[in-house]
Design a protein around this motif. Structure first.
Motif, PDB file in Angstrom:
ATOM      1  N   GLY A 306       0.816  -1.212   0.000  1.00 49.85           N
ATOM      2  CA  GLY A 306       0.000   0.000   0.000  1.00 49.85           C
ATOM      3  C   GLY A 306       0.842   1.252   0.000  1.00 49.85           C
ATOM      4  O   GLY A 306       1.975   1.285  -0.474  1.00 49.85           O
ATOM      5  N   LYS A 307       0.289   2.311   0.573  1.00 49.33           N
ATOM      6  CA  LYS A 307       0.986   3.593   0.511  1.00 49.33           C
ATOM      7  C   LYS A 307       2.248   3.613   1.369  1.00 49.33           C
ATOM      8  O   LYS A 307       3.154   4.409   1.093  1.00 49.33           O
ATOM      9  CB  LYS A 307       0.044   4.734   0.886  1.00 49.33           C
ATOM     10  N   CYS A 308       2.355   2.750   2.394  1.00 53.00           N
ATOM     11  CA  CYS A 308       3.600   2.697   3.168  1.00 53.00           C
ATOM     12  C   CYS A 308       4.760   2.252   2.288  1.00 53.00           C
ATOM     13  O   CYS A 308       5.875   2.761   2.404  1.00 53.00           O
ATOM     14  CB  CYS A 308       3.451   1.751   4.365  1.00 53.00           C
ATOM     15  N   GLY A 309       4.506   1.279   1.403  1.00 53.80           N
ATOM     16  CA  GLY A 309       5.551   0.823   0.501  1.00 53.80           C
ATOM     17  C   GLY A 309       5.889   1.842  -0.570  1.00 53.80           C
ATOM     18  O   GLY A 309       7.018   1.886  -1.077  1.00 53.80           O
ATOM     19  N   ASP A 310       4.916   2.688  -0.943  1.00 52.91           N
ATOM     20  CA  ASP A 310       5.130   3.706  -1.974  1.00 52.91           C
ATOM     21  C   ASP A 310       5.744   4.986  -1.411  1.00 52.91           C
ATOM     22  O   ASP A 310       6.238   5.828  -2.173  1.00 52.91           O
ATOM     23  CB  ASP A 310       3.790   4.077  -2.632  1.00 52.91           C
ATOM     24  N   CYS A 311       5.714   5.132  -0.098  1.00 57.08           N
ATOM     25  CA  CYS A 311       6.024   6.418   0.529  1.00 57.08           C
ATOM     26  C   CYS A 311       7.521   6.702   0.553  1.00 57.08           C
ATOM     27  O   CYS A 311       8.343   5.816   0.810  1.00 57.08           O
ATOM     28  CB  CYS A 311       5.470   6.430   1.954  1.00 57.08           C
ATOM     29  N   GLU A 312       7.879   7.964   0.327  1.00 56.31           N
ATOM     30  CA  GLU A 312       9.275   8.376   0.406  1.00 56.31           C
ATOM     31  C   GLU A 312       9.790   8.344   1.850  1.00 56.31           C
ATOM     32  O   GLU A 312      10.995   8.361   2.088  1.00 56.31           O
ATOM     33  CB  GLU A 312       9.474   9.770  -0.197  1.00 56.31           C
ATOM     34  N   PHE A 313       8.871   8.260   2.828  1.00 57.22           N
ATOM     35  CA  PHE A 313       9.276   8.156   4.238  1.00 57.22           C
ATOM     36  C   PHE A 313       9.271   6.703   4.725  1.00 57.22           C
ATOM     37  O   PHE A 313       9.237   6.449   5.925  1.00 57.22           O
ATOM     38  CB  PHE A 313       8.348   8.998   5.116  1.00 57.22           C
ATOM     39  N   GLU A 314       9.308   5.748   3.798  1.00 61.94           N
ATOM     40  CA  GLU A 314       9.219   4.337   4.177  1.00 61.94           C
ATOM     41  C   GLU A 314      10.310   3.936   5.163  1.00 61.94           C
ATOM     42  O   GLU A 314      10.072   3.169   6.095  1.00 61.94           O
ATOM     43  CB  GLU A 314       9.318   3.450   2.926  1.00 61.94           C
ATOM     44  N   VAL A 315      11.532   4.443   4.985  1.00 64.05           N
ATOM     45  CA  VAL A 315      12.649   4.060   5.851  1.00 64.05           C
ATOM     46  C   VAL A 315      12.624   4.870   7.146  1.00 64.05           C
ATOM     47  O   VAL A 315      12.788   4.319   8.240  1.00 64.05           O
ATOM     48  CB  VAL A 315      13.995   4.251   5.125  1.00 64.05           C
ATOM     49  N   LEU A 316      12.419   6.163   7.044  1.00 65.93           N
ATOM     50  CA  LEU A 316      12.426   7.026   8.218  1.00 65.93           C
ATOM     51  C   LEU A 316      11.240   6.740   9.129  1.00 65.93           C
ATOM     52  O   LEU A 316      11.353   6.785  10.354  1.00 65.93           O
ATOM     53  CB  LEU A 316      12.395   8.493   7.790  1.00 65.93           C
ATOM     54  N   CYS A 317      10.092   6.425   8.542  1.00 69.00           N
ATOM     55  CA  CYS A 317       8.874   6.172   9.306  1.00 69.00           C
ATOM     56  C   CYS A 317       8.418   4.727   9.119  1.00 69.00           C
ATOM     57  O   CYS A 317       8.586   3.895   9.989  1.00 69.00           O
ATOM     58  CB  CYS A 317       7.779   7.152   8.876  1.00 69.00           C
TER      59      CYS A 317
END
Length: 431
Positions: A306-317
């Motif tokens: 979902g959007k967690c995998g697409d997000c640019e903050f996936e590693v930080l958040c």
């Protein structure tokens, strides 16, 4: 040393409890004796041995249920602290008294975490399902103060207390808490049917926590079960210290990376809110489970959906892994309590501070070591930043004193052994 070290372990020693809290993930409650399948004292010692083989500097939180209902709590604490672990007791506070604190202090306990969810007895007692629960928690806090025992205050955010959180932070500060932890509810265990705060309230409260960081010097203010905290900090200021890789707070959900939970029966799970056993510590040592578990390794290199995998903050958040699990059993799915819409672009990683070789004088190291562990990390970081800013490479007692004056004015030094000595707040006195 492996990249993934257990820096924090929550150990539910028992399901016994003198309360029946509405949100309890363990569904703990009143029992005359501990469950017949709970780990015995010798088994607990073997678990500690396994923990120490991986990281003897782990912070070990002995909790429950209510851990004070286990008669061997001092023995377990003594054994773990004797191995070099930092031992903290997580309690509802109602069973604390001077004698218990003295006994546990002698056993090496370095602090207590005490739950306070409202300063209104009607609300707190209803949440904890026992009349007088708030009075008992406040007595426990006063016992800690009287015996110069470090403590932190835990609050679980809910619809019941959402508007009261600023007051609870001020209360924790006025009482001398070293840490205020705001837990964001994961609806599991007995809390499965509870109504969480809304995603909008979630975002609002995380912004508020960032706003108050400098308002309460000497007290750490942290969110728990809310890795979105780092994304929000980055959006507001990419250079914010919360966006940096600092110990086990370096980025993302901690479950299975630097944090795990042990159940009363000895099952190891990624966190208290992901009740999936990766193995039992009666049969397999902690070191083997930690290093070889397919579930833990999956959480360390997750392929988020979902959007967690697409997000640019996936590693930080990366979102909370427990919430999608509690919702529909998939700890790799997107966190539905996040309002952020990914914008694409490269993944944003935790910032790494430039490494500068600093030397601590023997006297400064000894002074730091006398502080409660709750203070050590905060003070060490602030002193080292002070040294870097003043272009000093050697940290001395004078440098520590300069920082103390900058923070607390002309009050007597906070760097003495006593926990409350040197705090310049008039409201540290009993009200």
């Amino acid at each position: 040393m492996s990249e993934y070290q257990p820096f924090l372990i929550a150990w539910n020693l028992t399901q016994r409890c003198n309360l029946f809290c509405s949100h309890c993930y363990l569904s703990a409650g009143e029992r005359v004796t501990g469950g017949p399948t709970e780990l015995t004292t010798p088994e607990c010692f073997r678990v500690v041995d396994g923990l120490c083989r991986v990281n003897p500097a782990t912070i070990l939180v002995l909790t429950g249920g209510e851990p004070l209902l286990r008669k061997d709590l001092p023995d377990i604490a003594r054994y773990a602290s004797g191995k070099g672990m930092m031992v903290v007791v997580g309690t509802n506070g109602t069973l604390l008294n001077d004698a218990r604190i003295a006994e546990l202090k002698k056993a090496g306990v370095m602090g207590f975490s005490i739950s306070v969810d409202s300063l209104d007895p009607k609300h707190h007692d209803s949440f904890r399902c026992l009349p007088g629960a708030l009075d008992g928690a406040l007595r426990g806090i006063d016992c800690c103060r009287r015996n110069e025992m470090a403590f932190q205050i835990h609050t679980t955010a809910s619809q019941m207390n959402f508007g009261e959180i600023p007051r609870l932070i001020e209360f924790a500060y006025s009482k001398g808490a070293r840490v205020f932890n705001l837990f964001f509810l994961v609806c599991t265990g007995r809390g499965e049917a509870m109504s969480d705060i809304t995603p909008r309230q979630y975002e609002e409260q995380l912004n508020a926590l960032i706003d108050v960081q400098e308002k309460f010097p000497g007290m750490l203010i942290r969110s728990r079960c809310a890795p979105h905290f780092k994304r929000i900090a980055f959006e507001r200021d990419p250079s914010n210290p919360f966006t940096k890789a600092q110990g086990y707070e370096g980025g993302g959900c901690l479950a299975g990376t630097h944090y795990a939970r042990i159940t009363p029966e000895g099952d190891l799970t990624p966190c208290p809110f992901i009740p999936v056993s990766v193995g039992n510590l009666r049969q397999t040592g902690f070191d083997r489970l930690w290093n070889e578990s397919p579930i833990l390794n999956e959480l360390r290199s997750p392929r988020l959906k979902g959007k967690c995998g697409d997000c640019e903050f996936e590693v930080l958040c990366g979102g909370c892994r427990a919430r999608p699990f509690a919702s529909h059993g998939d700890y790799l799915d997107e966190d539905l309590w996040c309002l952020y819409t990914p914008k694409g672009g490269p993944k944003i990683k935790p910032m790494v501070e430039e490494e500068i070789k600093l030397i601590w004088s023997k006297e400064a190291e000894e002074r730091l070591a006398r502080l409660p562990f709750f203070l050590q990390k905060m003070i060490k970081g602030r002193v080292e930043r002070q040294a870097i800013n003043s272009e000093n490479t050697v940290i001395t007692l004078q440098l520590m004193e300069d920082l103390r004056k900058k923070t607390f004015g002309t009050a007597s030094p906070i760097f003495k052994q006593g926990i409350f000595k040197g705090l310049s707040r008039s409201d540290m006195k009993d009200e």
